[in-house]
Design an enzyme around this catalytic site. Structure first.
Site, PDB file in Angstrom:
ATOM      1  N   ASP A 101      -2.203 -21.204 -36.384  1.00  0.00           N
ATOM      2  CA  ASP A 101      -1.162 -20.682 -37.272  1.00  0.00           C
ATOM      3  C   ASP A 101      -0.962 -21.668 -38.436  1.00  0.00           C
ATOM      4  O   ASP A 101      -1.919 -21.990 -39.117  1.00  0.00           O
ATOM      5  CB  ASP A 101       0.113 -20.417 -36.452  1.00  0.00           C
ATOM      6  N   HIS A 308      -1.624 -13.004 -31.439  1.00  0.00           N
ATOM      7  CA  HIS A 308      -1.542 -14.160 -32.326  1.00  0.00           C
ATOM      8  C   HIS A 308      -1.458 -15.496 -31.590  1.00  0.00           C
ATOM      9  O   HIS A 308      -1.869 -16.518 -32.118  1.00  0.00           O
ATOM     10  CB  HIS A 308      -0.321 -14.008 -33.234  1.00  0.00           C
TER      11      HIS A 308
END
Length: 331
Positions: A101, A308
């Protein structure tokens, strides 16, 4: 093998809290939003068992690390400086950097600008993106009803007020919503109701970002895990983490000096096929063209059904690929 230990180190003029485990060559694990060193809990043990010194900091603004107040203290150069400072604190000539991320974006540029200190990179979720021709926020989508979440984060205090009202609810919503299970559930609900999505990453101007109904725990996250995250953010708040987003345009300006510089170190990339980042417009093109900018890209590994939170959702697969990559490196 005992679990990771935590301590404070001095790096780049601030205090960084680090979790560490094992001995050997240094592997630096950089987390994203909204997480902490704890997002690497499964990797610390595996990397240490493979013969490495695994170190996962609470990044600047997070957890027990320092949280400068000023927005301009959260540029990409501050982040890279923190990581170089961490290497110096360990008297390490170089390290392998791992990022997810926001930590992925920082890791890309750390390896790109300081290959002398970061000799290889394993990147999760966020593919390498060359610098755009225009300011990033100028092309982010928005309508009368909704705006891209990174635009929602720009005004200081707005997202903080929503997220800090109940940190456990906030973290539960984000961790479920961004997961493979959450993505599947959201698609199913939209199909059943006949509603169309407002778009990937879009936030209602009226209702904010968080859902109004409770969400389940994803299978990979325990109640104790959620409690840990919630307690960290209840203590530290969200201002520091959100300040990363408030420097997106400033980072674009600063990076103009390095236009055309490629990532020249050996690199592994992993992502889930249900990751919201992979669903963003243009992401497929970035994946297809990544070797143009990362000439030593060894592999693009896609994880079916994974969302994610790559290293938390698929720890066994991530650990196996990461350890194989580490062992393939010279030295």
């Amino acid at each position: 093998m005992s679990g990771p230990t935590q301590r404070i180190i001095k790096a780049n003029g601030i205090n960084l809290n680090i979790a560490e485990q094992g001995e050997g060559p240094l592997v630096l694990l950089c987390h994203g939003f909204p997480e902490s060193w704890y997002s690497w809990r499964h990797q610390l043990e595996a990397v240490a068992a493979a013969g490495y010194h695994a170190v996962a900091p609470d990044m600047r603004g997070y957890g027990k690390s320092d949280k400068p107040e000023a927005i301009d203290q959260y540029t990409i150069f501050h982040m890279i400086g923190d990581l170089v400072g961490a290497l110096d604190a360990f008297a390490a000539k170089s390290a392998i950097i791992v990022g997810h991320d926001w930590g992925a974006g920082i890791a890309w540029h750390a390896a790109r600008l300081r290959p002398d200190r970061f000799r290889a990179a394993a990147i999760l979720s966020v593919p390498y993106r060359p610098r755009s021709e225009v300011r990033p926020t100028s092309v982010m989508p928005q309508t009368e009803e909704a705006q891209f979440y990174q635009l929602y984060f720009q005004q200081p205090g707005v997202a903080e007020a929503e997220f800090e009202a109940d940190t456990r609810k906030t973290l539960a919503a984000m961790l479920f919503g961004g997961s493979g299970e959450g993505a599947t559930a959201i698609r199913a609900m939209a199909a059943a109701s006949g509603q169309t999505s407002r778009g990937v990453g879009m936030v209602s101007r009226k209702d904010g970002m968080l859902p109004k109904v409770p969400v389940p725990l994803p299978s990979w996250l325990s109640a104790a895990d959620l409690d840990y995250y919630a307690a960290e953010f209840a203590r530290s708040g969200f201002r520091g983490p959100l300040n990363y987003y408030r420097n997106i345009d400033r980072n674009w300006e600063l990076m103009g000096a390095f236009e055309g510089v490629k990532v020249t170190v050996p690199t592994l990339f992993m992502a889930g096929d249900l990751d919201m980042v992979i669903a963003f417009p243009g992401a497929a093109e970035h994946l297809a063209n990544m070797k143009q900018w990362v000439p030593q890209l060894r592999e693009i590994k896609m994880l079916p059904g994974c969302g994610h939170w790559t290293q938390q959702e698929r720890p066994a697969e991530v650990n196996a690929a990461l350890v194989d990559f580490l062992r393939s490196l010279p030295g």
